[in-house]
Design an enzyme around this catalytic site. Sequence first.
Site, PDB file in Angstrom:
ATOM      1  N   HIS A   1     -30.276 -46.671 -22.258  1.00  0.00           N
ATOM      2  CA  HIS A   1     -31.342 -47.587 -21.849  1.00  0.00           C
ATOM      3  C   HIS A   1     -32.404 -47.658 -22.945  1.00  0.00           C
ATOM      4  O   HIS A   1     -33.130 -46.689 -23.160  1.00  0.00           O
ATOM      5  CB  HIS A   1     -31.993 -47.113 -20.544  1.00  0.00           C
ATOM      6  CG  HIS A   1     -31.067 -47.121 -19.370  1.00  0.00           C
ATOM      7  ND1 HIS A   1     -31.265 -46.321 -18.271  1.00  0.00           N
ATOM      8  CD2 HIS A   1     -29.937 -47.829 -19.122  1.00  0.00           C
ATOM      9  CE1 HIS A   1     -30.301 -46.546 -17.388  1.00  0.00           C
ATOM     10  NE2 HIS A   1     -29.474 -47.444 -17.887  1.00  0.00           N
TER      11      HIS A   1
ATOM     12  N   MET B   1     -33.514 -41.021 -15.794  1.00  0.00           N
ATOM     13  CA  MET B   1     -34.108 -41.293 -14.486  1.00  0.00           C
ATOM     14  C   MET B   1     -33.200 -42.223 -13.696  1.00  0.00           C
ATOM     15  O   MET B   1     -32.451 -43.000 -14.262  1.00  0.00           O
ATOM     16  CB  MET B   1     -35.474 -41.972 -14.657  1.00  0.00           C
ATOM     17  CG  MET B   1     -36.553 -41.065 -15.202  1.00  0.00           C
ATOM     18  SD  MET B   1     -38.171 -41.882 -15.215  1.00  0.00           S
ATOM     19  CE  MET B   1     -38.075 -42.827 -16.718  1.00  0.00           C
TER      20      MET B   1
ATOM     21  N   ASP C   1     -28.340 -44.980 -12.318  1.00  0.00           N
ATOM     22  CA  ASP C   1     -27.420 -45.884 -13.009  1.00  0.00           C
ATOM     23  C   ASP C   1     -26.144 -45.133 -13.395  1.00  0.00           C
ATOM     24  O   ASP C   1     -26.200 -44.027 -13.942  1.00  0.00           O
ATOM     25  CB  ASP C   1     -28.093 -46.458 -14.263  1.00  0.00           C
ATOM     26  CG  ASP C   1     -27.312 -47.609 -14.879  1.00  0.00           C
ATOM     27  OD1 ASP C   1     -26.465 -48.199 -14.169  1.00  0.00           O
ATOM     28  OD2 ASP C   1     -27.551 -47.921 -16.059  1.00  0.00           O
TER      29      ASP C   1
ATOM     30  N   SER D   1     -30.075 -42.190 -20.391  1.00  0.00           N
ATOM     31  CA  SER D   1     -31.376 -42.868 -20.383  1.00  0.00           C
ATOM     32  C   SER D   1     -32.438 -41.945 -20.962  1.00  0.00           C
ATOM     33  O   SER D   1     -32.326 -41.542 -22.114  1.00  0.00           O
ATOM     34  CB  SER D   1     -31.723 -43.311 -18.956  1.00  0.00           C
ATOM     35  OG  SER D   1     -32.894 -44.099 -18.954  1.00  0.00           O
ATOM     36  N   THR D   2     -33.439 -41.538 -20.179  1.00  0.00           N
ATOM     37  CA  THR D   2     -34.529 -40.702 -20.696  1.00  0.00           C
ATOM     38  C   THR D   2     -33.981 -39.395 -21.270  1.00  0.00           C
ATOM     39  O   THR D   2     -33.268 -38.670 -20.590  1.00  0.00           O
ATOM     40  CB  THR D   2     -35.523 -40.383 -19.572  1.00  0.00           C
ATOM     41  OG1 THR D   2     -35.879 -41.583 -18.908  1.00  0.00           O
ATOM     42  CG2 THR D   2     -36.767 -39.708 -20.127  1.00  0.00           C
TER      43      THR D   2
END
Length: 374
Positions: free
Chosen positions: A220, A314, A317, A193-194
Amino acid sequence: MEFSGKSKLLVVDDSAFMRKLISDFFIDHPKVEVVGTARNGKDAIKKILSLKPDVVTMDVEMPELNGLDALKEIMNISPVPVIMLSSTTLQGAENALIAMENGAVDFVAKPSGNISLDLHKIKEELVHKVEHAAHVSVKKLKNTKQIDVPSQNKLPVERPLSKSQTPQVTQSDDIKKNAWNKVSKKIVLIGTSTGGPRALQEVITKIPASIKAPILIVQHMPAGFTKSLADRLNQLSQVKVKEAEHGDLLQNGVAYVAPGGSHLKLEKKGASFEIILDPNEPPRSGHRPSVDVMFESVSNITEFDKVAVIMTGMGSDGSKGLIELKQKGNVMAIAESEKTCIVYGMPKAAVETKHVNEVVDVDNIAAAIMKYLP
């Protein structure tokens, strides 16, 4: 003016309307306070030097000095975590990826162009990302590596690992060797993600074209941006990288990036395995695509042993899906180390499940993956 322990935010946008709208998102926010606004990149640099913000939101498209050029200068002279605001056009998607390569923590897509009257649609996302970005280590943002785009006849050079770079193992090699059959069919699953686009670039560009496994990737990102990410990775890598399409049949040496807005699942079709894209199942923990959904789907495919990788991001998940993968088949799980994560959320949650086999710095993850493959 004093700020009582809150993270200091600078809002940069050439539209006075947008500056006010974004600033208003943080009125009475318990953790973030807007300390100033800037109307273009030049103004932003002056304000960063004088106000010393903890985090910046910055529009990409601005007069005098645009967001991308300003970001490069900021990361050179006074590094600070930056969240870029980008349009949802193809150029906007490419600019967002370039920004993250140049040190931006993350980006948020404006819902309807430069002046988005409906910016409230992304308020929750923007506020959440600003809260987390304020605590990101600037050293990690500056530690970017430029990778040359290979010509048609040139493959990226493999970088040998020094002794100090060898992967950090959290389980004995003897146990792994006894439990893992290198001859059986393998599939590689990556969730991030991030900070993920830069992490993926670090990993996927080191994987050889001869890899005897397909690769499924969930990053993401909103719809439209994942296509640019896949194209960028394909340009840089020996393996083929593409945005996954409904009905794609898995092939070794191909990496499939889940498109924004759809969960990526896998089904057996005859002797082959087919990608199913599901835009209808609700987001999981706010994400579609979701790493958990991909992991859970692939856990039902018993023909593959799985190498599952969870990198910077973050939230948590991937953790629930990892448990399911482990319960239903042979799985080697790799988590990115806190040392190299932009945000140590998803890998931390994975490690806490006690199902992770190795914790590895991002520049060693490709080597960790390859040692489990035929």
